[in-house]
Design a protein around this motif. Structure first.
Motif, short mmCIF file in Angstrom:
data_model
loop_
_atom_site.label_atom_id
_atom_site.label_comp_id
_atom_site.label_asym_id
_atom_site.label_seq_id
_atom_site.Cartn_x
_atom_site.Cartn_y
_atom_site.Cartn_z
N VAL A 25 0.92 -10.79 -0.11
CA VAL A 25 1.42 -9.42 -0.01
C VAL A 25 0.61 -8.70 1.07
O VAL A 25 -0.60 -8.55 0.95
N VAL A 36 6.58 -8.02 4.02
CA VAL A 36 5.49 -7.63 3.13
C VAL A 36 5.22 -8.69 2.09
O VAL A 36 4.09 -8.90 1.67
N PHE A 37 6.27 -9.41 1.65
CA PHE A 37 6.11 -10.53 0.73
C PHE A 37 6.38 -11.83 1.48
O PHE A 37 7.46 -12.00 2.06
N PHE A 54 -2.75 -10.03 -2.78
CA PHE A 54 -2.78 -8.84 -1.92
C PHE A 54 -3.89 -9.00 -0.88
O PHE A 54 -5.07 -9.02 -1.21
N HIS A 59 -0.23 -1.98 -1.20
CA HIS A 59 1.11 -2.34 -1.66
C HIS A 59 1.13 -2.57 -3.17
O HIS A 59 0.09 -2.60 -3.83
N THR A 60 2.35 -2.75 -3.70
CA THR A 60 2.52 -3.11 -5.10
C THR A 60 3.45 -4.31 -5.19
O THR A 60 4.18 -4.63 -4.25
N ALA A 61 3.43 -4.97 -6.35
CA ALA A 61 4.44 -5.97 -6.71
C ALA A 61 5.00 -5.47 -8.02
O ALA A 61 4.37 -5.60 -9.07
N ASP A 115 7.96 -3.51 -3.30
CA ASP A 115 6.72 -2.80 -2.98
C ASP A 115 7.05 -1.32 -2.84
O ASP A 115 7.95 -0.96 -2.07
N TYR A 116 6.35 -0.48 -3.59
CA TYR A 116 6.65 0.96 -3.55
C TYR A 116 6.57 1.55 -2.15
O TYR A 116 7.31 2.47 -1.82
N CYS A 119 9.70 -0.48 0.15
CA CYS A 119 10.99 -0.86 -0.42
C CYS A 119 12.16 -0.27 0.35
O CYS A 119 13.16 -0.95 0.61
N SER A 164 4.69 6.91 -3.22
CA SER A 164 5.38 5.86 -2.49
C SER A 164 6.32 6.46 -1.48
O SER A 164 6.80 7.57 -1.63
#
Length: 206
Positions: A25, A36-37, A54, A59-61, A115-116, A119, A164
């Protein structure tokens, strides 16, 4: 006795064949948020563990649904999804992971995630996407941009750990730290290696 031995052998083989599947990530999301992924699509077997690693940026998952790409699954369904919270890895200086074990009840399901912070520009992915389904990764990316792209120009900064760029609300109480919180357990993902051991012991007791 042979039946017990066969069961133990089968369980042992299942555990031995389980593997970790790494999704990095981060990357150069300035030019292309769909990176991003990496990879954005993976396939996992029972007892495999998908590990979001990460490595760069903030980022987030976060799990979502195909119909609502940039909204946490808990907000749109009665299901419980995984959410890493924001992980600010900087430029590789604070690497962390979020693990998602693939339990038997998840094997035949597609787990969509996003990802917030990216996305709305296509920062999404999926686990076990059905190739014969009309719900494809490309369609998921289009949904994310079409349904949430208008929020991409918000004044929210990607360095803020509680907001986000999608404009989507953050789950209350979501971890924003930098350790593996095991949020995936809320998806009933408590199976895996730990659950296999009692089965082996029970088999011997037969």
């Amino acid at each position: 006795m042979r039946t017990v031995a066969a069961l133990v052998a089968a369980l042992s083989a299942s555990v031995a064949s389980a593997k970790n599947i790494i999704v990095t990530v981060g990357g150069n999301t300035t030019d292309n948020a769909t990176t991003v992924f990496d990879p954005a699509q993976v396939f996992a077997q029972p007892n495999d563990i998908v590990i979001f690693n990460f490595t760069q940026g903030n980022h987030t998952a976060t799990q979502s649904s195909f119909a609502n790409p940039c909204i946490f699954l808990d907000f749109t369904t009665t299901q419980h999804g995984f959410d890493s919270g924001f992980r600010n890895a900087g430029n590789g200086s604070n690497v962390t992971i979020q693990s998602v074990p693939i339990t038997p009840d998840l094997v035949n399901k597609t787990l969509w995630f996003f990802d917030y912070n990216t996305c709305a520009q296509g920062g999404v992915g999926g686990i076990n996407i059905n190739d014969s389904s009309t719900e494809t990764l490309e369609g998921f990316v289009r949904n994310a941009v079409r349904l949430n792209g208008t929020d991409a120009d918000d004044n929210n900064s990607s360095t803020n750990s509680n907001t986000s760029t999608t404009g989507a609300p953050r789950p209350s109480g979501t971890n924003t730290g930098n350790t593996d919180t095991g949020d995936a357990s809320r998806q009933h993902v408590t199976w895996g290696f730990a659950a296999v051991v009692p089965l082996v012991i029970a088999a011997f007791a037969l």
